[in-house]
Scaffold this motif. Sequence first.
Motif, PDB file in Angstrom:
ATOM      1  N   ALA A  15       0.814  -1.232   0.000  1.00 42.09           N
ATOM      2  CA  ALA A  15       0.000   0.000   0.000  1.00 42.09           C
ATOM      3  C   ALA A  15       0.840   1.272   0.000  1.00 42.09           C
ATOM      4  O   ALA A  15       0.292   2.379  -0.004  1.00 42.09           O
ATOM      5  CB  ALA A  15      -0.935   0.000   1.218  1.00 42.09           C
ATOM      6  N   ALA A  16       2.178   1.130  -0.041  1.00 40.06           N
ATOM      7  CA  ALA A  16       3.042   2.316   0.001  1.00 40.06           C
ATOM      8  C   ALA A  16       2.692   3.289  -1.134  1.00 40.06           C
ATOM      9  O   ALA A  16       2.790   4.505  -0.968  1.00 40.06           O
ATOM     10  CB  ALA A  16       4.500   1.894  -0.073  1.00 40.06           C
ATOM     11  N   TYR A  17       2.249   2.726  -2.261  1.00 36.62           N
ATOM     12  CA  TYR A  17       1.972   3.609  -3.413  1.00 36.62           C
ATOM     13  C   TYR A  17       0.833   4.597  -3.136  1.00 36.62           C
ATOM     14  O   TYR A  17       0.727   5.645  -3.753  1.00 36.62           O
ATOM     15  CB  TYR A  17       1.703   2.769  -4.677  1.00 36.62           C
ATOM     16  N   LYS A  18      -0.045   4.249  -2.150  1.00 38.53           N
ATOM     17  CA  LYS A  18      -1.184   5.137  -1.869  1.00 38.53           C
ATOM     18  C   LYS A  18      -0.779   6.352  -1.023  1.00 38.53           C
ATOM     19  O   LYS A  18      -1.557   7.289  -0.862  1.00 38.53           O
ATOM     20  CB  LYS A  18      -2.277   4.374  -1.122  1.00 38.53           C
ATOM     21  N   VAL A  19       0.410   6.290  -0.455  1.00 37.34           N
ATOM     22  CA  VAL A  19       0.834   7.363   0.450  1.00 37.34           C
ATOM     23  C   VAL A  19       1.025   8.691  -0.288  1.00 37.34           C
ATOM     24  O   VAL A  19       0.888   9.763   0.291  1.00 37.34           O
ATOM     25  CB  VAL A  19       2.114   6.931   1.222  1.00 37.34           C
ATOM     26  N   GLY A  20       1.294   8.591  -1.601  1.00 38.04           N
ATOM     27  CA  GLY A  20       1.423   9.813  -2.400  1.00 38.04           C
ATOM     28  C   GLY A  20       0.175  10.673  -2.270  1.00 38.04           C
ATOM     29  O   GLY A  20       0.250  11.898  -2.105  1.00 38.04           O
ATOM     30  N   LEU A  68      -5.204  -0.431   3.178  1.00 37.34           N
ATOM     31  CA  LEU A  68      -5.061   0.922   3.747  1.00 37.34           C
ATOM     32  C   LEU A  68      -6.434   1.591   3.717  1.00 37.34           C
ATOM     33  O   LEU A  68      -7.115   1.542   2.694  1.00 37.34           O
ATOM     34  CB  LEU A  68      -4.055   1.746   2.926  1.00 37.34           C
ATOM     35  N   PRO A  69      -6.871   2.188   4.839  1.00 40.45           N
ATOM     36  CA  PRO A  69      -8.192   2.837   4.819  1.00 40.45           C
ATOM     37  C   PRO A  69      -8.215   3.995   3.813  1.00 40.45           C
ATOM     38  O   PRO A  69      -7.160   4.452   3.364  1.00 40.45           O
ATOM     39  CB  PRO A  69      -8.346   3.372   6.251  1.00 40.45           C
ATOM     40  N   GLU A  70      -9.416   4.469   3.511  1.00 44.42           N
ATOM     41  CA  GLU A  70      -9.560   5.640   2.629  1.00 44.42           C
ATOM     42  C   GLU A  70      -8.665   6.759   3.155  1.00 44.42           C
ATOM     43  O   GLU A  70      -8.557   6.954   4.378  1.00 44.42           O
ATOM     44  CB  GLU A  70     -11.008   6.153   2.678  1.00 44.42           C
ATOM     45  N   ILE A  71      -8.101   7.519   2.243  1.00 46.16           N
ATOM     46  CA  ILE A  71      -7.187   8.618   2.654  1.00 46.16           C
ATOM     47  C   ILE A  71      -7.931   9.612   3.550  1.00 46.16           C
ATOM     48  O   ILE A  71      -7.386  10.156   4.509  1.00 46.16           O
ATOM     49  CB  ILE A  71      -6.598   9.323   1.393  1.00 46.16           C
ATOM     50  N   LYS A  72      -9.232   9.825   3.265  1.00 44.55           N
ATOM     51  CA  LYS A  72     -10.029  10.773   4.074  1.00 44.55           C
ATOM     52  C   LYS A  72     -10.054  10.326   5.551  1.00 44.55           C
ATOM     53  O   LYS A  72     -10.007  11.154   6.461  1.00 44.55           O
ATOM     54  CB  LYS A  72     -11.440  10.819   3.474  1.00 44.55           C
ATOM     55  N   ILE A  73     -10.134   8.994   5.760  1.00 46.27           N
ATOM     56  CA  ILE A  73     -10.144   8.492   7.146  1.00 46.27           C
ATOM     57  C   ILE A  73      -8.809   8.835   7.807  1.00 46.27           C
ATOM     58  O   ILE A  73      -8.751   9.276   8.967  1.00 46.27           O
ATOM     59  CB  ILE A  73     -10.419   6.972   7.178  1.00 46.27           C
ATOM     60  N   LEU A  74      -7.727   8.694   7.065  1.00 49.14           N
ATOM     61  CA  LEU A  74      -6.406   8.995   7.639  1.00 49.14           C
ATOM     62  C   LEU A  74      -6.266  10.491   7.921  1.00 49.14           C
ATOM     63  O   LEU A  74      -5.817  10.889   9.007  1.00 49.14           O
ATOM     64  CB  LEU A  74      -5.293   8.538   6.691  1.00 49.14           C
TER      65      LEU A  74
END
Length: 402
Positions: free
Chosen positions: A15-20, A168-174
């Motif tokens: 899921a590292a790619y979603k961190v962008g 990885l949860p939705e970015i909005k949750i993070l």
Amino acid sequence: MRGKHVLIGVTGGIAAYKVGTLIRELVKSGAEVKVMMTEAGARFVSPLTFSALSKNPVLTDLWSSNQSSDSDISTQHIDLANWADVLVIAPASANTIAKLACGISDNLLTIVSLATSRPVILAPTMDAEMYLHEVTQKNLATLSERGYFIVPPAEGELASGLKGPGRLPEIKILTDTIENILTHADRDLIKKRILVTAGPTYEAIDPVRFIGNRSSGKMGFAIARAAAQRGAEVTLIAGPVALETPRNVKRIDVESAQEMLSAVLRYSKKTDAVIMAAAVADFTPAHPAKQKIKKQPGVHSLDLPLKATPDILAALGCSKRNTILAGFALETTDGLSGAKEKLRKKNIDLIVLNSFNKQNRVFGSHENTVTIIDKRGDVERLPKLPKFEVANKILDKIRDLL
Ligand SMILES: Cc1cc2nc3c(=O)[nH]c(=O)nc-3n(C[C@H](O)[C@H](O)[C@H](O)COP(=O)(O)O)c2cc1C
């Protein structure tokens, strides 16, 4: 989030790619973002990508001094730990979670996690079997008890093709979690003196036996930890429990209800708030034996006269002036009206009612479902939350009453 310093730790997960996207959203909302990556993390996404998005050098190497322009090798990890307002480890691999749970610090990310006193958020992402494995669950529970914020993974199809929790949860949750935690990280209880009691009491029957109860102390310790993190000067009076003393908390160990009363009366002078989370015995043996009570042939029963213990909450309620007083209630029947009655009778400002049922065993668990009732009559029912989050909700109420 304007001006806030968000430090992101990226470990070796798919899921590292979603961190962008997370970095972009944080930068858009005005935060300053720095990223550190483990060696495995940097195999999944090039540090260059996160460097371009965060507009800061990405730190990957503990031993290299020229990655960050304003630190040298000897202080880089401490400077980063102090720079952060919050540390977000996303994705958090099973491996890094295990290291954090036992204090291993063999790379920049784990050292900074250990060195920072700021809130740490973990977003575990992995294959469902890895996530649900007892050891991962145990490590997460340990970290949660220590005050790490765990964002549970989303369920769905995983990279392995299997379905389950691990995404990885939705970015909005993070971003919502980060924002919410940064609100509490504002050290809104600075200079406030808070006394917390926690755990059970042991009432001696003889020198080796006692009457106790099932309280683990986790709720009171979570409150002490959260209050200290929010800047309060915290004294924690603890019954017999096997828990680590939270950082920056003064701990006083007691055993019986009588000892707890003496300690509370001694340390509650000049406090802004007293939070009585301890499960204090209501009765104690009237005549504890001086020597161990022996089993006698032919004797089939033992009478053990009990006498009532001092009511610590009522004693504090009677004498309190400007101190906010919070108590806990646990009833197996008619909880809400019992709690309201306790609030009124004992002159308490706030009462936290534990739901005690099959779904919420309270004792020993690192989660809790509570209802908070205050003297203005406001009743707030909270969903099941980690005890550390319940602690922060209670402290929000206390802050508003102070
Ligand atoms: C293709 C691939 C995908 C992986 N995905 C994950 C993952 O999603 N979560 C996880 O915990 N480990 C995953 N791993 C294993 C970790 O990368 C490995 O445990 C590594 O040692 C983690 O190191 P770190 O915690 O220092 O980043 C994966 C490994 C490979 C080869």
